[in-house]
Scaffold this active site. Structure first.
Site, PDB file in Angstrom:
ATOM      1  N   HIS A   1       3.674   6.550  -6.975  1.00 37.33           N
ATOM      2  CA  HIS A   1       2.945   7.732  -7.439  1.00 37.33           C
ATOM      3  C   HIS A   1       3.881   8.934  -7.451  1.00 37.33           C
ATOM      4  CE1 HIS A   1      -1.227   9.937  -7.180  1.00 37.33           C
ATOM      5  NE2 HIS A   1      -0.608  10.124  -8.326  1.00 37.33           N
TER       6      HIS A   1
ATOM      7  N   HIS B   1       1.953   4.564  -2.901  1.00 41.31           N
ATOM      8  CA  HIS B   1       2.127   6.010  -2.766  1.00 41.31           C
ATOM      9  C   HIS B   1       3.505   6.427  -3.283  1.00 41.31           C
ATOM     10  CE1 HIS B   1      -1.564   6.834  -0.691  1.00 41.31           C
ATOM     11  NE2 HIS B   1      -1.268   6.104   0.367  1.00 41.31           N
TER      12      HIS B   1
ATOM     13  N   HIS C   1       0.833  -1.205   0.000  1.00 45.89           N
ATOM     14  CA  HIS C   1       0.000   0.000   0.000  1.00 45.89           C
ATOM     15  C   HIS C   1       0.870   1.258   0.000  1.00 45.89           C
ATOM     16  CE1 HIS C   1      -3.673   2.344   1.231  1.00 45.89           C
ATOM     17  NE2 HIS C   1      -2.725   3.147   1.719  1.00 45.89           N
ATOM     18  N   GLU C   2       1.799   1.328   0.933  1.00 47.73           N
ATOM     19  CA  GLU C   2       2.652   2.516   1.034  1.00 47.73           C
ATOM     20  C   GLU C   2       3.572   2.637  -0.182  1.00 47.73           C
ATOM     21  OE1 GLU C   2       1.871   4.669   3.093  1.00 47.73           O
ATOM     22  OE2 GLU C   2       0.626   3.455   4.432  1.00 47.73           O
TER      23      GLU C   2
END
Length: 328
Positions: A117, A114, A110-111
């Site tokens: 991104h 980021h 999940h992290e």
């Protein structure tokens, strides 16, 4: 991390490479510096991995930006982004490496969503790079990575028993995914209730207390009744920080589900789809309207009904899992 690097190589043509930090560059010796390197474009940015538990460290899994990427008018080049991933993993011991539970691994993916991104964004200004985008869209890349973290075809490339080298059996992964659907409908209903309550608090002024509004909304939109003489909304900080944008959790989950099912579920290692995802969604940060990014990725503009259906179908049981159990 080798598994993530391998996944990103297949999707985007990038690798995560260990780099020795300079003296005084990191805040504790446990921090690892990763260079994000593309096979033809070269260095894209740096990720500082602060993964291990230590005293007085915030117990929060998160991603934050040290320096955003931007076009440099002075040099004509691009200012490379620098970000931090912070987790609270157990330290390795003398007899075993750091072993991750399924939830720990999902949080890592999940992290890292980021972080990618931020790394793959190429924007003119640093205040709209990477995760500095519309709240509706901010969690899409991270939630999408959770699908990769729960796909046996991805896990089979790196997830192995640290002593025997045996990969995770596919039926075990399938059962784990199905177990997450337990009470899933209740959780979705709760998120809908939170989002509606947030809209009510930040909508038209009302001549009644926040607790009265809460009581009314809970009776209408949630399956459990309000408990008299309580005011839990006063401790729910998201209602302040997000300010009428709490619905973005559901919006991001719906969009991520649609992208996964349409673009990656058949082949989670598809380079063509990975390049499209980078080009249409990750590259723009907050520099492009989210609806246009989603439309570019899906090749169509989703309707409200599409978004609702995406959330509902996530709750459907996978009967192939039960067949696996019966065959075993």
């Amino acid at each position: 991390m080798e598994g993530l690097s391998g996944l990103f190589t297949q999707l985007y043509g990038i690798s995560l490479m260990n780099e020795h930090p300079s003296a005084g560059e990191v805040w504790t010796e446990d921090v690892r510096k990763l260079a994000v390197v593309h096979e033809t474009e070269g260095l894209l940015g740096y990720i500082y991995c602060d993964f291990f538990h230590r005293k007085d460290k915030p117990q929060q899994d998160c991603h934050f930006t040290i320096r955003g990427g931007r076009q440099c008018q002075e040099t004509g080049g691009y200012q490379l982004p620098m970000v931090v991933l912070m987790l609270s993993l157990p330290h390795p011991t003398k007899s075993a490496p750091t072993l991750l539970t399924p939830s720990m691994m999902e949080n890592l993916f999940h992290e890292m969503g980021h972080a990618m991104h931020s790394m793959l964004g190429r924007t003119r200004y640093q205040h709209i790079t990477g995760t500095r985008c519309a709240t509706d869209f901010a969690e899409v890349p991270s939630i999408l990575m959770e699908y990769f973290a729960n796909d046996h075809r991805v896990l089979s490339q790196f997830a192995r028993h640290y002593q025997t080298g045996q990969p995770l059996p596919e039926p075990m992964v399938a059962r784990l995914c199905e177990s997450k659907k337990v009470c899933g409908a209740a959780d979705t209903q709760l998120q809908v209730f939170y989002a509606i309550l947030d809209q009510m608090y930040h909508g038209q002024p009302q001549n009644r207390s926040t607790t009265e509004i809460l009581t009314d909304m809970q009776q209408k939109y949630y399956g459990l009744p309000y408990t008299p003489n309580t005011a839990w909304q006063l401790r729910f900080s998201h209602l302040i920080g997000y300010g009428a944008k709490y619905y973005s959790y559901l919006m991001s989950r719906a969009v991520a589900s649609m992208v996964w099912k349409q673009c990656f579920v058949q082949d989670p290692l598809n380079r063509e789809m990975g390049e499209r995802y980078r080009r249409e969604m990750l590259a723009h940060g907050g520099g492009k309207e989210p609806g246009l990014m989603v439309e570019g990725m899906l090749q169509r503009r989703p309707t409200l009904e599409d978004l609702v259906d995406a959330l509902v179908t996530e709750l459907n049981p996978n009967f192939e899992t039960f067949l696996m159990d019966s065959e075993g």
